[in-house]
Design an enzyme around this catalytic site. Structure first.
Site, PDB file in Angstrom:
ATOM      1  N   ARG A  15      23.482 -21.692 -12.935  1.00 32.29           N
ATOM      2  CA  ARG A  15      22.078 -21.400 -12.590  1.00 32.29           C
ATOM      3  C   ARG A  15      21.329 -22.685 -12.225  1.00 32.29           C
ATOM      4  NH1 ARG A  15      17.083 -23.000 -13.530  1.00 32.29           N
ATOM      5  NH2 ARG A  15      17.639 -23.358 -15.711  1.00 32.29           N
ATOM      6  N   ASP A  16      21.052 -23.517 -13.208  1.00 31.83           N
ATOM      7  CA  ASP A  16      20.267 -24.731 -12.920  1.00 31.83           C
ATOM      8  C   ASP A  16      21.039 -25.648 -11.980  1.00 31.83           C
ATOM      9  OD1 ASP A  16      18.341 -26.717 -12.996  1.00 31.83           O
ATOM     10  OD2 ASP A  16      18.116 -26.679 -15.160  1.00 31.83           O
ATOM     11  N   HIS A 207      16.805 -29.556 -23.259  1.00 33.89           N
ATOM     12  CA  HIS A 207      17.264 -29.333 -21.869  1.00 33.89           C
ATOM     13  C   HIS A 207      16.842 -30.582 -21.086  1.00 33.89           C
ATOM     14  CE1 HIS A 207      17.602 -26.530 -18.222  1.00 33.89           C
ATOM     15  NE2 HIS A 207      16.937 -27.537 -17.725  1.00 33.89           N
ATOM     16  N   HIS A 209      17.172 -33.199 -17.995  1.00 37.04           N
ATOM     17  CA  HIS A 209      17.647 -33.650 -16.684  1.00 37.04           C
ATOM     18  C   HIS A 209      17.819 -35.173 -16.776  1.00 37.04           C
ATOM     19  CE1 HIS A 209      17.395 -29.936 -14.224  1.00 37.04           C
ATOM     20  NE2 HIS A 209      16.679 -29.554 -15.267  1.00 37.04           N
ATOM     21  N   CYS A 240      15.450 -28.794  -9.957  1.00 39.47           N
ATOM     22  CA  CYS A 240      14.567 -27.654  -9.754  1.00 39.47           C
ATOM     23  C   CYS A 240      13.928 -27.785  -8.375  1.00 39.47           C
ATOM     24  CB  CYS A 240      13.493 -27.615 -10.843  1.00 39.47           C
ATOM     25  SG  CYS A 240      12.288 -26.310 -10.584  1.00 39.47           S
ATOM     26  N   ASN A 249      20.980 -31.774 -14.362  1.00 39.38           N
ATOM     27  CA  ASN A 249      20.998 -31.814 -15.830  1.00 39.38           C
ATOM     28  C   ASN A 249      21.997 -32.886 -16.253  1.00 39.38           C
ATOM     29  OD1 ASN A 249      20.711 -28.751 -14.974  1.00 39.38           O
ATOM     30  ND2 ASN A 249      19.643 -29.048 -16.900  1.00 39.38           N
TER      31      ASN A 249
END
Ligand code: HMG
Ligand code: MG
Length: 302
Positions: A15-16, A207, A209, A240, A249
């Site tokens: 996803r990310d 989370h 990055h 993002c 990430n």
């Protein structure tokens, strides 16, 4: 504080990691990535987003992805849901966990989900209620918890405020997200200490990055405040689309290597993850950004 002996890694690359890719990644590759990650032992894989395909075209095939993956018993497959429409997609897809994603910064909330923080909370309430009625786990993500690309500094009280709103909705887990990777260990300590004054640390995740190369140091700082859930992305994929300049990430391989050195168990097959990182990077026609992954692959090839 003693470090935890076990850490839960949520693998967010499907996803990310992929949401920011310019070229559409074929559904087959996304499915294989998720299958390989769950086979490697990750207890939680963030598999897709049920968001507007106009906003994030790369995630438009979320329903197909979810229909085609092999569900490994015990693995939690999570999907992002910004509103009821997204929740309906997640429910139909059989998601084990939904992720509502708000922000600690007003400016980022507007850019990312086109509404204020207060409006986002009002949108999330029926989503969380419906998820609870359907027996689906709920995670609440707090973007820009350590800094915002539009607003700059973000007061710690704003992060705690969103955490408290999520808590009031009875979400299962709360993500403190450094969307643009600007945080440093002291700030991480301060934010995590403030958040865990109101939320049980067992329900808080980090989370990070890695834009400014601080993510591993930030994870260590978070571990020292009692956090034991971290989000990582194989080969350091990610970013993002609504946070300009934000890179991926923290790389899963780098985190696993560090945790192994700290004697912290994750239940994940490190060698398999190195293979996945190299395979996925080859699919994207570039070298992955995991230092540990690339070093081990080079050693194997020598
Ligand atoms: P909007 O334009 O204000 O929404 O977008 P709307 O309700 O007016 O709907 C506009 C159109 O979108 C309509 O279609 C809806 O049907 C459709 P049209 O009539 O124009 O054809 N629509 C949807 N379609 C599919 N699924 C849906 C959905 N909702 C509406 N769920 C909205 C508001 C929230 C939908 C939009 O802003 C959006 O999709 N944003 C997603 C942004 C996003 O995915 N960002 C990346 C993920 S967050 C992230 O990466 C941060 C994180 O990693 C943590 C961190 O690092 O900080 C989690
Ligand atoms: Mg993110």
């Amino acid at each position: 504080m003693a470090l935890p002996s076990r850490v839960k890694i949520v693998e967010v690359s499907p996803r990310d990691g992929l949401q920011n890719e310019k070229e559409f990644v074929p559904t087959d590759i996304k499915v294989e990535l998720i299958n390989r990650l769950s086979a490697a032992g990750f207890p939680n894989v963030e598999a897709a987003s049920f968001v507007s395909p106009k906003w994030v075209p790369q995630m438009a095939d979320g329903a197909d992805v979810m229909a085609r993956i092999e569900r490994r018993p015990g693995t939690i497959y999570s999907v992002l849901t910004p509103n009821m429409k997204g929740f309906e997609g997640a429910l139909a897809a059989g998601a084990d966990e939904i992720v509502i994603f708000g922000a600690a910064s007003e400016a980022f909330s507007q850019k990312n989900i086109n509404c204020s923080i207060a409006e986002s909370i009002a949108r999330f309430e029926p989503v969380v209620q419906a998820a609870r009625e359907a027996g689906i786990r709920v995670r609440g993500s707090i973007s820009c918890a350590l800094g915002c690309p539009y607003q700059g500094e973000v007061p710690i009280e704003s992060v705690v405020d969103v955490a408290q709103r999520y808590l009031a909705m009875q979400v299962d887990e709360i993500d403190v997200a450094d969307t643009i990777g600007v945080g440093t260990p002291q700030l991480v300590r301060d934010v995590m200490t403030a958040v865990t004054r109101v939320v049980d640390p067992a329900r808080v995740s980090g989370h990070f990055h890695d834009t400014y190369g601080q993510a591993l140091a930030n994870i260590l700082a978070a571990l020292e405040t009692g956090i034991s859930i971290f989000h990582t992305s194989v080969a350091g994929l990610g970013g993002c689309p609504y946070a300009k300049g934000a890179t991926g990430n923290v790389a899963t391989e780098d985190v696993l290597y560090m945790l192994r050195g700290l004697d912290i168990d994750t239940g994940v097959d490190f060698d398999a993850v190195v293979d996945i990182g190299q395979w996925m990077s080859a699919n994207l026609n570039r070298k992955g950004s995991s230092r540990a992954g690339n070093a081990i692959a080079a050693k194997r090839a020598a």
